[in-house]
Motif scaffolding. Structure first.
Motif, short mmCIF file in Angstrom:
data_model
loop_
_atom_site.label_atom_id
_atom_site.label_comp_id
_atom_site.label_asym_id
_atom_site.label_seq_id
_atom_site.Cartn_x
_atom_site.Cartn_y
_atom_site.Cartn_z
N GLU A 297 0.82 -1.20 0.00
CA GLU A 297 0.00 0.00 0.00
C GLU A 297 0.86 1.26 0.00
O GLU A 297 0.39 2.34 -0.39
N GLY A 298 2.12 1.12 0.42
CA GLY A 298 3.02 2.26 0.35
C GLY A 298 3.28 2.71 -1.07
O GLY A 298 3.40 3.91 -1.35
N THR B 89 0.40 4.97 -2.01
CA THR B 89 0.04 6.01 -1.05
C THR B 89 -0.36 7.32 -1.72
O THR B 89 -1.44 7.86 -1.48
N TYR C 25 -0.04 11.73 4.20
CA TYR C 25 -0.54 10.53 3.52
C TYR C 25 0.30 9.31 3.89
O TYR C 25 -0.21 8.19 3.89
N VAL C 26 1.56 9.52 4.22
CA VAL C 26 2.39 8.43 4.71
C VAL C 26 1.91 7.99 6.09
O VAL C 26 1.73 6.79 6.34
N THR D 94 -1.38 6.03 5.87
CA THR D 94 -1.24 4.64 5.43
C THR D 94 -0.72 3.75 6.54
O THR D 94 -1.27 2.66 6.80
N THR E 185 7.05 3.37 3.12
CA THR E 185 5.88 4.01 2.50
C THR E 185 6.26 5.29 1.79
O THR E 185 5.81 5.56 0.67
N GLY F 291 6.49 5.16 -2.13
CA GLY F 291 5.39 5.98 -2.63
C GLY F 291 5.86 7.00 -3.64
O GLY F 291 5.22 7.21 -4.68
#
Length: 322
Positions: A118-119, A122, A140-141, A144, A214, A218
């Motif tokens: 998911e990183g 992100t 946003y990091v 997540t 992440t 990302g």
């Protein structure tokens, strides 16, 4: 007639000379350590925002569900029970110690793999917010990783249940079935003790690594959209190579140069193995090795160095890349 800036080739990736006017007026280049650390500090100060967003992500995922986020716990319990029971029989392991081993392994693997997978999405997943909401990039990091911490908290319930069922066997010391190279029987499982509390700082270190993973992945994946599927493929490979549903002692005893010895050395080079062991070993009554902590410490320092460099150099470009 002059060509509009957005119509020029490469206009979606501004050069350093075309830095935003706002950043110029504040007297700092977009590529500055001061702005990079200011972004982190601002995100930490807005913890109520990313904390709320992370919790809303979970509620949205289980919207209109009867038991809601409890499905996280049920899914984890079913997976651990099925694979723990199956592989304990295949490998001839006592289920009283192997079931907690598998359960804790899955708990921490789900957290690590989710931060990686998911990183990479992100900033892509938060495209709308990044374009129209003037907020620090690190929000946003944090969102997540916080979401994965909440998932992890649900999975801890499964470990508590497994511990309650198998505590008697888990707390009892036992010795390895396989003999070591010198012919002696080495103690593998001394039993649960106060050292189980070492799992707390271990998890803190793993979360710290989840943040840089992440952030770094990302940024890279936002620029190069082929990265997410590549990372997903490699994570499936690492799952089979990481001792989650099998134990490292199964690889011991191979002759030097043999395939078994080579696989054992490759397993030790797997970074996920060290992260999982610093967390799992104290929770299942096994001995923690300082080697795992040393490897994790080096990876943490190197990873955060690379992530901070990426944040310093490309923070202002993410909005154009999404």
């Amino acid at each position: 007639m002059a060509v509009p800036a957005l119509a020029r080739p490469g206009a979606d990736e501004p050069s350093d000379r075309d830095a935003t006017a706002a950043e110029k007026l504040h007297g700092a280049s977009p590529r500055s350590w001061r702005r990079a650390f200011a972004d982190i500090n601002a995100a930490i100060a807005q913890r109520e925002l990313w904390g709320h967003l992370g919790w809303q992500d979970i509620k949205q995922r289980y919207r209109r569900s009867t038991i809601g986020p409890l499905w996280i716990t049920i899914s984890m319990a079913v997976t651990a029970a099925a694979l723990g029971g199956l592989y304990s029989q295949l490998f001839g392991q006592p289920i009283g110690t192997f079931m907690p081993y598998v359960t804790v392994g899955f708990m921490i693997w789900y957290f690590i793999s989710a931060c990686v997978l998911e990183g990479t999405e992100t900033f892509i997943a938060n495209e709308g917010l990044i374009r129209f909401l003037p907020a620090p990039l690190m929000i946003y990091v944090f969102r997540t990783v916080w979401r994965q911490i909440l998932f992890f908290a649900h999975n801890v319930v499964v470990y508590v249940i497994v511990l309650a069922i198998f505590f008697g066997q888990l707390d009892e010391p036992y010795r390895m079935i396989n003999r070591l190279s010198d012919g002696t029987m080495g103690v593998l499982h001394p039993g649960l003790s106060w050292t189980a509390l070492l799992a707390i700082p271990a998890f803190v270190v793993i979360v710290a690594n989840g943040l840089w993973v992440t952030l770094l992945f990302g940024i890279i994946a936002t620029r190069f959209r082929d990265i997410p599927p590549v990372v997903s493929s490699f994570m499936q490979l690492f799952f089979t190579m990481t001792p989650i549903i099998w134990t490292p002692d199964l690889l011991r005893g191979g002759e030097p140069g043999s395939a078994k010895a080579i696989v054992e050395q490759l397993a030790k080079l797997n970074p996920f193995y060290h992260f999982i062991e610093i967390f799992r070993a104290p929770l299942v009554g096994q001995v923690q090795s300082w080697t795992h902590w040393a490897v994790v410490g080096v990876i943490t320092v190197v990873g955060w160095t690379l992530a901070l460099i990426a944040l310093r150099n490309y923070r202002s470009r993410v909005a154009y890349w999404v």
